[in-house]
Scaffold this motif. Structure first.
Motif, PDB file in Angstrom:
ATOM      1  N   LEU A 462       0.823  -1.209   0.000  1.00 12.42           N
ATOM      2  CA  LEU A 462       0.000   0.000   0.000  1.00 12.42           C
ATOM      3  C   LEU A 462       0.856   1.257   0.000  1.00 12.42           C
ATOM      4  O   LEU A 462       0.517   2.253  -0.652  1.00 12.42           O
ATOM      5  CB  LEU A 462      -0.938  -0.011   1.209  1.00 12.42           C
ATOM      6  CG  LEU A 462      -2.086  -1.025   1.156  1.00 12.42           C
ATOM      7  CD1 LEU A 462      -2.861  -1.013   2.465  1.00 12.42           C
ATOM      8  CD2 LEU A 462      -3.011  -0.728  -0.018  1.00 12.42           C
ATOM      9  N   VAL A 463       1.965   1.250   0.752  1.00 12.24           N
ATOM     10  CA  VAL A 463       2.863   2.409   0.768  1.00 12.24           C
ATOM     11  C   VAL A 463       3.407   2.666  -0.639  1.00 12.24           C
ATOM     12  O   VAL A 463       3.447   3.809  -1.107  1.00 12.24           O
ATOM     13  CB  VAL A 463       3.995   2.196   1.783  1.00 12.24           C
ATOM     14  CG1 VAL A 463       5.101   3.231   1.573  1.00 12.24           C
ATOM     15  CG2 VAL A 463       3.462   2.268   3.201  1.00 12.24           C
ATOM     16  N   ASN A 464       3.828   1.602  -1.337  1.00 10.77           N
ATOM     17  CA  ASN A 464       4.346   1.765  -2.701  1.00 10.77           C
ATOM     18  C   ASN A 464       3.289   2.330  -3.640  1.00 10.77           C
ATOM     19  O   ASN A 464       3.561   3.242  -4.435  1.00 10.77           O
ATOM     20  CB  ASN A 464       4.859   0.428  -3.230  1.00 10.77           C
ATOM     21  CG  ASN A 464       6.176   0.009  -2.610  1.00 10.77           C
ATOM     22  OD1 ASN A 464       6.933   0.852  -2.127  1.00 10.77           O
ATOM     23  ND2 ASN A 464       6.456  -1.286  -2.612  1.00 10.77           N
ATOM     24  N   LEU A 465       2.068   1.777  -3.591  1.00  3.01           N
ATOM     25  CA  LEU A 465       1.008   2.229  -4.487  1.00  3.01           C
ATOM     26  C   LEU A 465       0.587   3.658  -4.170  1.00  3.01           C
ATOM     27  O   LEU A 465       0.359   4.465  -5.090  1.00  3.01           O
ATOM     28  CB  LEU A 465      -0.194   1.285  -4.397  1.00  3.01           C
ATOM     29  CG  LEU A 465       0.052  -0.156  -4.861  1.00  3.01           C
ATOM     30  CD1 LEU A 465      -1.227  -0.982  -4.729  1.00  3.01           C
ATOM     31  CD2 LEU A 465       0.545  -0.189  -6.293  1.00  3.01           C
ATOM     32  N   LEU A 466       0.471   3.996  -2.885  1.00  2.78           N
ATOM     33  CA  LEU A 466       0.096   5.366  -2.516  1.00  2.78           C
ATOM     34  C   LEU A 466       1.194   6.353  -2.901  1.00  2.78           C
ATOM     35  O   LEU A 466       0.893   7.469  -3.365  1.00  2.78           O
ATOM     36  CB  LEU A 466      -0.185   5.438  -1.011  1.00  2.78           C
ATOM     37  CG  LEU A 466      -1.462   4.733  -0.532  1.00  2.78           C
ATOM     38  CD1 LEU A 466      -1.543   4.760   0.984  1.00  2.78           C
ATOM     39  CD2 LEU A 466      -2.699   5.383  -1.142  1.00  2.78           C
ATOM     40  N   GLN A 467       2.440   5.982  -2.728  1.00  5.11           N
ATOM     41  CA  GLN A 467       3.534   6.878  -3.109  1.00  5.11           C
ATOM     42  C   GLN A 467       3.539   7.115  -4.615  1.00  5.11           C
ATOM     43  O   GLN A 467       3.768   8.237  -5.085  1.00  5.11           O
ATOM     44  CB  GLN A 467       4.868   6.289  -2.654  1.00  5.11           C
ATOM     45  CG  GLN A 467       6.045   7.243  -2.815  1.00  5.11           C
ATOM     46  CD  GLN A 467       5.878   8.512  -1.999  1.00  5.11           C
ATOM     47  OE1 GLN A 467       5.728   8.468  -0.787  1.00  5.11           O
ATOM     48  NE2 GLN A 467       5.881   9.663  -2.677  1.00  5.11           N
TER      49      GLN A 467
END
Length: 575
Positions: A462-467
């Motif tokens: 999720l951190v990768n996709l949100l970033q």
């Protein structure tokens, strides 16, 4: 296979007509001249015996001597009797001169043997071709004109034709029979040779068809295309695959270079390999794609005669598997290098991470002693706990990289609550966001959703996709990022959407390949989506990304739905 037949028609060699006046045919002409000299010698005997009193038989002897010496020297000639147009013309002129001298000594134009001119013209026409025939005809007219001139200028006359009966009749019959017989002999010889040529042509045609089938079947089995293009661009021959891969010719049937009709990587760059092969005589190549397959066109100049521009042979070869193998090898080398770098970085990070974790614990204890309102104390304590937890998670990762080179053991929770994971991801990505930056809107569907996943792994995804969504919004001026969840049967779909420019076509098919990125150098490694995809796969799910209407991108995580109060299962992650 058939190198002795250079006149065989083929698309792989320059076609040309075989020169009819070969050395064998000149030797045959020399044999006929020996027979003619024998006939003149017999006529000399009759004339010397008085049967043809007006004939200058000493001239006959001189002709026999001259013709015999010429034949002998011709046969003894070191390189051979010669071939080609010049040899045909020279032989025709020699025979016509000898015939004219014999007729001159035998009474000139009134001799019944004047018809031998026809025999010589037929012989040269069959053996020497049109050019030699025209020259021989002109020489025959000149000889006959000279003989006619002697009838008016008596000073030029050296013999008369006035045989006594019955020798005049015998001579007329002999002249007719020998002329007809000689012409018939030449015609029969020509017919026999023509039939031999027809049979040879039939064999050559069968051989060409066999070679064509062998070449076509071989090329089809090898999945290769082949075509031959003339120097002026006309397509002379191509097989089935080349017809599918090669550019469509123009309305005039002229071949068009792939560089002009499709994206093509040429070597050397910018030069059409076909015209380079024609103009410079050098090989060239062009690489292009058809659908998901990659092909390479190799251009070779074919041998040409004289100073003519060469024809070009284009070979189309499927390079897809080779390119994929090269790409896999390159990725493996990059990943191996990345692994070595990661181990070095992990070693260097261990000490500062331990320090940060210790200071975070001390800071949390110090916060309890601060004289501030409860809301601020709670917020600071939460931040300190987040620092402690994240440094602990990073410590586990660095430890695993140093010991085994793999990610930490997967802790699959069959009833992981999605909401706290999402909140934690928001805190990591949006906590330090400047005023006016992209905002995250979390749909209420996330609140009660349960998934079967490793919370730490899902957090990283999720951190990768949100970033990525934040970066896309910054480039296009987008304001919002949306995160929602939906249960569909046994799966939970977690959706992250942005207002960016969407996916670039050049990278759509390579989103989840390592090092695939459209970001400028220094701003992205191309490993975020690759790592996210692998993490979702290890949790039994799937990750897809597609363009969103009217703009932006939509990333969709599909994970098994969680079950309340399900037991926890431990197993290792896939390497």
């Amino acid at each position: 296979m058939m190198a002795s037949e250079p006149n065989r028609s083929s698309v792989f060699a320059d076609s040309f007509e075989r020169d009819d006046f070969t050395a064998d045919r000149i030797r045959w002409l020399i044999s006929l001249r020996w027979i003619a000299m024998a006939g003149v010698l017999v006529a000399t005997g009759f004339a010397a015996a008085g049967y043809f009193p007006g004939v200058a038989w000493p001239v006959f002897l001189a002709v026999v001597a001259a013709g015999s010496v010429y034949n002998y020297l011709l046969l003894r000639r070191a390189p051979g009797p010669g071939t080609g147009q010049r040899a045909a013309v020279s032989q025709a002129l020699v025979d016509l001169v000898l015939l004219t001298v014999v007729l001159w000594a035998a009474g000139g134009i009134s001799s019944p043997f004047i018809g031998f001119y026809v025999f010589h013209l037929a012989l040269i026409g069959i053996l020497g071709g049109p050019g030699a025939t025209l020259i021989a005809t002109a020489a025959a007219f000149a000889g006959a004109g000279f003989l006619a001139l002697t009838e008016w200028l008596t000073a030029l006359k050296i013999g008369t034709w006035d045989p006594a009966p019955p020798w005049d009749t015998i001579a007329n019959v002999a002249a007719f029979m020998t002329t007809v017989g000689a012409v018939a002999y030449v015609v029969l010889h020509a017919v026999r040779e023509l039939r031999d040529r027809e049979r040879a042509l039939g064999r050559a045609r069968d051989q060409a068809e066999l070679e064509y089938q062998v070449i076509s079947n071989t090329l089809d089995e090898l999945q290769a295309g082949l075509e031959v293009v003339s120097a002026d661009g006309e397509i002379e021959w191509r097989n089935r695959l080349a017809d599918e891969l090669a550019p469509t010719p123009t309305d005039e049937g002229i071949w068009e270079c792939p560089v002009a009709s499709r994206r093509c990587e040429t070597t050397p760059a910018g030069l059409c390999p076909v015209w380079r092969a024609r103009d410079e005589g050098a090989e060239g190549r062009c690489r292009f794609s058809v659908g998901e397959r990659w092909f390479e066109m190799l251009s070779f100049p074919l041998a040409s005669r004289g100073g003519d521009e060469p024809r070009i042979m284009n070979l189309y070869v499927d390079r897809t598997e080779i390119l994929l193998a090269e790409r896999r090898l390159l990725h493996a080398e990059r990943l191996a290098s990345l692994g070595r770098v990661a181990q070095g970085v992990a070693h260097e990070l261990n000490t500062p991470l331990a320090t940060i974790r210790t200071l975070a614990a001390d800071m949390r204890e110090a916060i309890k002693l601060l004289e501030v309102d409860d809301a601020l104390r709670s917020d600071l304590a939460e931040s300190a706990a987040l620092i402690r937890d994240e440094t602990g998670r990073l410590g586990q990762i660095t430890h695993s990289l140093l010991t085994g080179g793999t990610l930490p053991r997967l802790r699959l929770d069959s009833a992981a609550r999605l909401s706290p994971i999402v909140e934690r991801a928001r805190a990591l990505v949006f906590a330090g966001m400047k005023e006016g930056g992209p905002k995250l809107e979390i749909d209420e569907s996330v609140d009660e959703m349960l998934v079967a996943a490793d919370p730490d792994r899902l957090l990283q995804v999720l951190v990768n996709l949100l970033q990525n969504a934040v970066d896309a919004n910054r480039e296009s001026g987008g304001r919002l990022v949306w995160l929602s969840a939906e249960r569909r049967g046994s799966l939970v779909h977690i959706v992250v959407e942005d207002e960016g420019t969407g996916l670039d076509r050049s990278i759509q098919g390579r989103l989840f390949e390592p090092f695939a990125t459209t970001k400028p150098p220094g701003e992205g490694t191309g490993l975020g989506l690759y790592a996210s995809y692998m993490l979702v796969q290890t949790m039994g799910g799937d990750l897809t990304i597609e363009n969103r209407k009217p703009r932006g991108a939509c990333a969709r995580i599909k994970l098994p739905a969680g079950l309340a109060k399900a037991p926890r299962v431990h197993h290792r992650a896939l390497p």
